[in-house]
Design a protein around this motif. Structure first.
Motif, PDB file in Angstrom:
ATOM      1  N   ARG A 179      25.275 116.788 -25.146  1.00 37.00           N
ATOM      2  CA  ARG A 179      25.737 118.165 -25.096  1.00 37.00           C
ATOM      3  C   ARG A 179      27.194 118.298 -24.642  1.00 37.00           C
ATOM      4  N   GLU A 180      27.593 117.473 -23.701  1.00 40.39           N
ATOM      5  CA  GLU A 180      28.934 117.641 -23.147  1.00 40.39           C
ATOM      6  C   GLU A 180      30.017 117.392 -24.206  1.00 40.39           C
ATOM      7  N   ARG A 181      29.889 116.258 -24.865  1.00 38.86           N
ATOM      8  CA  ARG A 181      30.869 115.923 -25.904  1.00 38.86           C
ATOM      9  C   ARG A 181      30.797 116.928 -27.061  1.00 38.86           C
ATOM     10  N   TRP A 182      29.581 117.312 -27.425  1.00 37.67           N
ATOM     11  CA  TRP A 182      29.395 118.215 -28.567  1.00 37.67           C
ATOM     12  C   TRP A 182      29.974 119.604 -28.251  1.00 37.67           C
ATOM     13  N   ASP A 183      29.740 120.083 -27.038  1.00 38.24           N
ATOM     14  CA  ASP A 183      30.275 121.399 -26.679  1.00 38.24           C
ATOM     15  C   ASP A 183      31.800 121.384 -26.662  1.00 38.24           C
ATOM     16  N   ALA A 184      32.364 120.271 -26.186  1.00 35.52           N
ATOM     17  CA  ALA A 184      33.832 120.158 -26.189  1.00 35.52           C
ATOM     18  C   ALA A 184      34.317 120.186 -27.637  1.00 35.52           C
ATOM     19  N   PHE A 185      33.583 119.507 -28.514  1.00 34.58           N
ATOM     20  CA  PHE A 185      33.964 119.520 -29.927  1.00 34.58           C
ATOM     21  C   PHE A 185      33.900 120.936 -30.501  1.00 34.58           C
ATOM     22  N   LEU A 186      32.825 121.662 -30.192  1.00 38.22           N
ATOM     23  CA  LEU A 186      32.673 123.023 -30.722  1.00 38.22           C
ATOM     24  C   LEU A 186      33.861 123.899 -30.320  1.00 38.22           C
ATOM     25  N   ARG A 187      34.252 123.790 -29.044  1.00 36.61           N
ATOM     26  CA  ARG A 187      35.377 124.622 -28.598  1.00 36.61           C
ATOM     27  C   ARG A 187      36.659 124.240 -29.328  1.00 36.61           C
ATOM     28  N   GLN A 188      36.798 122.942 -29.556  1.00 32.30           N
ATOM     29  CA  GLN A 188      37.985 122.488 -30.262  1.00 32.30           C
ATOM     30  C   GLN A 188      37.982 122.977 -31.716  1.00 32.30           C
ATOM     31  N   TYR A 189      36.817 122.931 -32.344  1.00 27.68           N
ATOM     32  CA  TYR A 189      36.640 123.418 -33.727  1.00 27.68           C
ATOM     33  C   TYR A 189      37.092 124.872 -33.817  1.00 27.68           C
ATOM     34  N   MET A 190      36.672 125.665 -32.830  1.00 26.69           N
ATOM     35  CA  MET A 190      37.011 127.093 -32.872  1.00 26.69           C
ATOM     36  C   MET A 190      38.502 127.326 -32.615  1.00 26.69           C
ATOM     37  N   ARG A 191      39.091 126.509 -31.770  1.00 26.32           N
ATOM     38  CA  ARG A 191      40.549 126.639 -31.531  1.00 26.32           C
ATOM     39  C   ARG A 191      41.330 126.199 -32.757  1.00 26.32           C
ATOM     40  N   ARG A 192      40.941 125.057 -33.297  1.00 29.08           N
ATOM     41  CA  ARG A 192      41.686 124.440 -34.394  1.00 29.08           C
ATOM     42  C   ARG A 192      41.683 125.325 -35.647  1.00 29.08           C
ATOM     43  N   PHE A 193      40.540 125.963 -35.944  1.00 25.78           N
ATOM     44  CA  PHE A 193      40.434 126.722 -37.202  1.00 25.78           C
ATOM     45  C   PHE A 193      40.403 128.234 -36.990  1.00 25.78           C
ATOM     46  N   THR A 219      33.537 122.721 -46.089  1.00 26.92           N
ATOM     47  CA  THR A 219      32.693 121.707 -45.442  1.00 26.92           C
ATOM     48  C   THR A 219      33.504 120.432 -45.192  1.00 26.92           C
ATOM     49  N   GLU A 220      34.373 120.090 -46.156  1.00 28.92           N
ATOM     50  CA  GLU A 220      35.151 118.863 -46.044  1.00 28.92           C
ATOM     51  C   GLU A 220      36.137 118.948 -44.875  1.00 28.92           C
ATOM     52  N   GLU A 221      36.694 120.121 -44.625  1.00 31.63           N
ATOM     53  CA  GLU A 221      37.604 120.253 -43.474  1.00 31.63           C
ATOM     54  C   GLU A 221      36.845 120.081 -42.159  1.00 31.63           C
ATOM     55  N   LEU A 222      35.611 120.550 -42.135  1.00 31.11           N
ATOM     56  CA  LEU A 222      34.791 120.335 -40.936  1.00 31.11           C
ATOM     57  C   LEU A 222      34.507 118.844 -40.753  1.00 31.11           C
ATOM     58  N   THR A 223      34.041 118.186 -41.821  1.00 32.54           N
ATOM     59  CA  THR A 223      33.635 116.782 -41.648  1.00 32.54           C
ATOM     60  C   THR A 223      34.848 115.920 -41.273  1.00 32.54           C
ATOM     61  N   GLU A 224      36.021 116.263 -41.788  1.00 33.03           N
ATOM     62  CA  GLU A 224      37.227 115.523 -41.394  1.00 33.03           C
ATOM     63  C   GLU A 224      37.472 115.633 -39.894  1.00 33.03           C
ATOM     64  N   LEU A 225      37.321 116.842 -39.377  1.00 36.05           N
ATOM     65  CA  LEU A 225      37.558 117.038 -37.939  1.00 36.05           C
ATOM     66  C   LEU A 225      36.505 116.283 -37.117  1.00 36.05           C
ATOM     67  N   ILE A 226      35.250 116.328 -37.565  1.00 35.15           N
ATOM     68  CA  ILE A 226      34.209 115.602 -36.816  1.00 35.15           C
ATOM     69  C   ILE A 226      34.534 114.106 -36.821  1.00 35.15           C
ATOM     70  N   GLU A 227      34.917 113.600 -37.984  1.00 33.26           N
ATOM     71  CA  GLU A 227      35.196 112.166 -38.102  1.00 33.26           C
ATOM     72  C   GLU A 227      36.343 111.761 -37.173  1.00 33.26           C
ATOM     73  N   ALA A 228      37.353 112.657 -37.065  1.00 34.57           N
ATOM     74  CA  ALA A 228      38.502 112.337 -36.208  1.00 34.57           C
ATOM     75  C   ALA A 228      38.123 112.409 -34.728  1.00 34.57           C
ATOM     76  N   GLU A 229      37.300 113.385 -34.362  1.00 37.71           N
ATOM     77  CA  GLU A 229      37.034 113.625 -32.936  1.00 37.71           C
ATOM     78  C   GLU A 229      35.802 112.891 -32.421  1.00 37.71           C
ATOM     79  N   LEU A 230      34.813 112.736 -33.299  1.00 38.85           N
ATOM     80  CA  LEU A 230      33.565 112.069 -32.891  1.00 38.85           C
ATOM     81  C   LEU A 230      33.277 110.971 -33.922  1.00 38.85           C
TER      82      LEU A 230
END
Ligand code: BES
Ligand code: ZN
Length: 597
Positions: free
Chosen positions: A394-408, A415-426
Motif C-alpha cells: 500500500r505504501e509504495r502504491w499510494d505514493a505512486f497514485l499521488r504521483q500519477y495525479m500530479r504528473r497528469f 492506457t499506454e501513458e499510464l503503463t509507461e509511468l508505472i514501468e518507470a516508477e514501479l
C-alpha cells in the motif's frame, strides 16, 4: 488528416480550441437552446496559411459562422453519421484565431432532458438538464467533442426569471433579462474535457452542508437530501488525505428529477445525482464517494478517448472503495468489492458473444459508446489496480497514485501513458500482476484479487432461501442486493413467495434492494412481482435499473409484448440516452430469443 479519437471528427493537425464563450437562450416552449458560441483557438496551434477546422455537431441548426473579428466564413455541414453526428467544416483564412457560430439545438438534442411540470416533484415548473458524457456535448454546442481537447469556458444563460440555472462551473452573477427573464453568468476557469459540460434549469433550492458543499434539489426534496448527504464534507476530507487537495473550489450536489439516466455524474463543482439515492438511511452514499473521487480520477486526469474509459472508471471505483474504507472500515469496503465482483461476473456472461468488449483497453471504431457501456471498465479496472496495490504494498502504491495525479493533472491520457509511468516508477510491477491480461485480454485473468471479510464468509454460507425468522438473521441494505444477486436463476416460485412475504421486498424504498429483487423475480418468472416491476419502470429513469429489467422482460416470450408496451408508455418520461439504450436492449433480447432453437 489525423483523427485521434474514433468518436470525434476532430483532427489532430488542426487548430485546438482553448476556450468557449457560450450565450444561450433556454426556451421551454420549443424545447431548444438558441444563441451562439465563440471558440477561441490556441495561438500556438494556428497554421500560418489557415485551413479547415472540423467540429462535432449532432442535429444542430447552424445559422451563421463568422470570425471573431466579424468576417463571414464559408462552412459545410456534412450528412449525419448515426454515431458521430455531422461534421461541421469551417474554412479558416490565415490569421483567424476564433470563430463565432450562431445556432440552435434540436428539440431532440441527445444531451437534453426537457421535463414537463408533471415530471417534477413540485408539478409546478418545467425542468431541463443535460448529460454530455460520452459524446452528447455536440448536441448542445458545436465543438471539438473529444476529451483530448480540454477547454475553459464562460457562459451566459437566458432563462425564465422564476427558475434558476445551474452549471458545473463557478457562478458569477444574475442580471435581469428581457420581460420575465434573467441572465445567469457562469465561468469554468479550469480546462475540462467537453463531456463535463453540464447545465440544469428548474425550480431548485439549496442548503449549505459545509463552506464548500451545498446540496441543490427541488424544494420538496431538499430536507431529505440534506439529511442523506450530511456527511459529504467528511468524505472530501478523507479523499484529500488519500489523494491530495481538492482543487475544484466547491463540491456541490444536485439531486435530479427521477428521469436522470445515471446514478451520478461527476460534473465538476456540481455532481448530478439520481433522487433514488435518497433511501433515508445513507446506505447509497457510495455513489457520492464515487463522483467525488472523479474530481481526481477522471476530471483532473481524464481518459483520452472512450477507448480508455477504464482509466476514468476503474481508478474511480478503486478510489471510491479507499474512501469508504477510510470512513467505514475494511469490512464495508470489502462488501462493496464483493457486490462489484458479482456484477462483473454477470457482465462477463452477458458479453460472452462480444468478448472484445471485456478488454480494459478497447477498440471502439464504429461502436456507440453508450452501447459499449458495461461494468467491465469499472470492476475489471478496479481489480487490476487492487492487484497492483497488493503486489507493491500500500505504501509504495499510494505514493505512486499521488504521483500519477500530479504528473497528469489537467491532462487527458491513454492506457499506454499510464503503463509507461508505472514501468518507470514501479519497474516490473505490470509483469508481476500480469497486467497485459487485464488490459488486452478477454474475461478475467486467473488469480484476480478476491474480496475477503468475515461477514462475507457468513453471507456466503447462507442457504439459498434465508433461514427462518427465528434465526434472527438481518441483512443490511448493502447485503440484500449481494444476497439476492447470488440466488440461482430461476429460483423456485415458493422461495420467491417466501422471500417477498417475509421481507416485503416489493415494498422496499431502497431502489438497490428493489431492483435486485425484481430482477430475480422476473428472471424466475415469478408473476406476482410483475405489477411492481411495471410500476417501478415508470418511477425511475436510471439505466442501471431499466436495462436489466427490460432485458428480463423482453427475453421471455410471455412478457416480451409487455416490455414493448411498457416502453411505449414510459418513453416520454425517459431521457433520450435511456430511450436509445432501451431500444438497443429490446432489439438484442429479441434477436437472442429468435436465434435460440
Ligand atoms: N461518469 C459515470 C456515468 C457515465 C458513464 C455517464 C458513462 C455517461 C457515460 C459516473 O461516474 C458513474 O460511473 N456513475 C455510476 C456510479 C456507480 C458506479 C457508483 C452510476 O451511475 O451508477
Ligand atoms: Zn464513474
Amino acid at each position: 488528416m489525423a483523427r485521434f479519437d474514433p468518436h470525434s471528427w476532430c483532427d489532430s493537425d488542426q487548430p485546438e480550441t482553448e476556450s468557449l464563450d457560450l450565450e444561450l437562450r433556454v426556451d421551454f416552449d420549443s424545447h431548444t437552446l438558441a444563441g451562439e458560441v465563440k471558440l477561441q483557438l490556441r495561438a500556438s496551434s494556428l497554421s500560418a496559411h489557415g485551413g479547415p477546422l472540423d467540429l462535432d455537431t449532432r442535429e444542430l441548426a447552424i445559422v451563421s459562422i463568422d470570425s471573431t473579428a466579424g468576417k463571414k466564413l464559408p462552412y459545410s455541414l456534412e450528412p449525419l453519421d448515426p454515431i458521430l453526428g455531422a461534421r461541421l467544416r469551417i474554412d479558416l483564412p490565415a490569421g483567424v484565431d476564433g470563430v463565432r457560430i450562431r445556432y440552435r439545438t434540436s428539440e431532440r438534442a441527445s444531451a437534453l432532458g426537457w421535463l414537463e411540470p408533471a415530471q417534477t416533484a413540485s408539478g409546478q415548473h418545467p425542468y431541463l438538464f443535460s448529460q454530455c458524457q460520452a459524446i452528447h456535448a455536440r448536441s448542445i454546442v458545436p465543438l471539438q467533442d473529444t476529451p483530448r481537447r480540454r477547454v475553459t469556458f464562460a457562459a451566459r444563460l437566458d432563462v425564465p426569471a422564476e427558475l434558476r440555472s445551474l452549471m458545473a462551473a463557478r457562478f458569477v452573477a444574475r442580471q435581469p433579462g428581457s420581460a420575465g427573464r434573467a441572465i445567469d453568468h457562469w465561468q469554468m476557469p479550469e480546462p475540462i474535457p467537453p463531456y463535463l459540460l453540464a447545465l440544469a434549469v428548474g425550480d431548485v433550492a439549496s442548503r449549505e452542508l459545509s463552506p464548500r458543499v451545498r446540496v441543490w434539489a427541488e424544494p420538496a426534496q431538499l430536507e431529505a437530501a440534506a439529511r442523506e448527504f450530511e456527511a459529504v464534507e467528511s468524505m472530501i476530507e478523507a479523499a484529500e488525505r488519500l489523494f491530495g487537495s481538492y482543487d475544484w473550489e466547491r463540491f456541490d450536489l444536485l439531486v435530479m428529477p427521477p428521469s436522470f439516466p445515471y446514478g451520478g455524474m461527476e460534473n465538476p463543482r456540481l455532481t448530478f445525482l439520481t433522487p433514488s439515492l435518497i433511501a433515508g438511511d445513507r446506505s447509497l452514499v457510495n455513489v457520492v464517494a464515487h463522483e467525488l473521487a472523479h474530481s481526481w480520477t477522471g476530471n483532473l486526469v481524464s481518459n483520452a478517448t472512450a477507448e480508455h474509459f477504464w482509466l476514468n472508471e476503474g481508478f474511480t471505483v478503486y478510489a471510491e472503495r479507499r474512501i469508504l474504507e477510510a470512513l467505514e472500515g475494511r469490512d464495508v469496503a470489502e462488501l462493496h468489492a464483493a457486490v462489484g465482483r458479482q456484477a462483473l461476473e454477470r457482465a462477463l456472461q452477458r458479453l460472452a458473444a462480444q468478448p472484445q468488449l471485456t478488454r480494459l483497453r478497447t477498440q471502439l471504431g464504429g461502436v456507440d459508446p453508450d452501447h459499449a457501456f458495461s461494468l467491465i471498465p469499472y470492476e475489471k479496472g478496479y481489480l487490476l489496480l487492487r492487484a497492483l496495490e497488493e503486489s507493491e504494498g500500500r505504501e509504495r502504491w499510494d505514493a505512486f497514485l499521488r504521483q500519477y495525479m500530479r504528473r497528469f493533472r489537467f491532462c487527458s491520457i491513454t492506457t499506454e501513458e499510464l503503463t509507461e509511468l508505472i514501468e518507470a516508477e514501479l519497474p516490473g510491477a505490470l509483469e508481476r500482476v500480469n497486467a497485459r491480461a487485464y488490459l488486452h485480454g478477454e474475461g478475467l485473468p486467473p488469480g484476480a484479487p478476491a474480496a475477503r471479510s468475515q461477514r462475507l464468509a457468513q453471507l456466503r454460507a447462507l442457504p439459498p432461501a434465508l433461514p427462518d425468522a427465528a434465526s434472527g438473521l438481518t441483512l443490511s441494505p448493502l447485503e440484500w442486493p449481494l444476497y439476492l444477486d447470488h440466488m440461482p436463476r430461476p429460483t423456485s416460485q415458493e422461495t420467491c413467495a417466501a422471500l417477498d412475504q417475509r421481507f416485503q421486498l416489493s415494498a422496499s424504498h431502497n431502489t438497490e434492494i428493489l431492483s435486485a429483487w425484481l430482477q430475480l423475480a422476473l428472471e424466475s418468472e415469478y408473476a406476482p412481482a410483475l405489477p411492481r416491476a411495471e410500476a417501478f419502470l415508470g418511477e425511475v429513469g436510471r439505466m442501471k435499473y431499466l436495462r436489466p429489467l427490460y432485458r428480463a422482460l423482453a427475453r421471455r416470450p410471455h412478457t416480451r409484448e409487455r416490455a414493448r408496451a411498457l416502453f411505449a408508455r414510459h418513453r416520454p418520461g425517459y431521457h433520450p440516452i435511456a430511450c436509445h439504450v432501451i431500444e438497443q436492449v429490446l432489439r438484442e433480447a429479441e434477436a437472442e430469443v429468435a436465434g435460440t432453437p
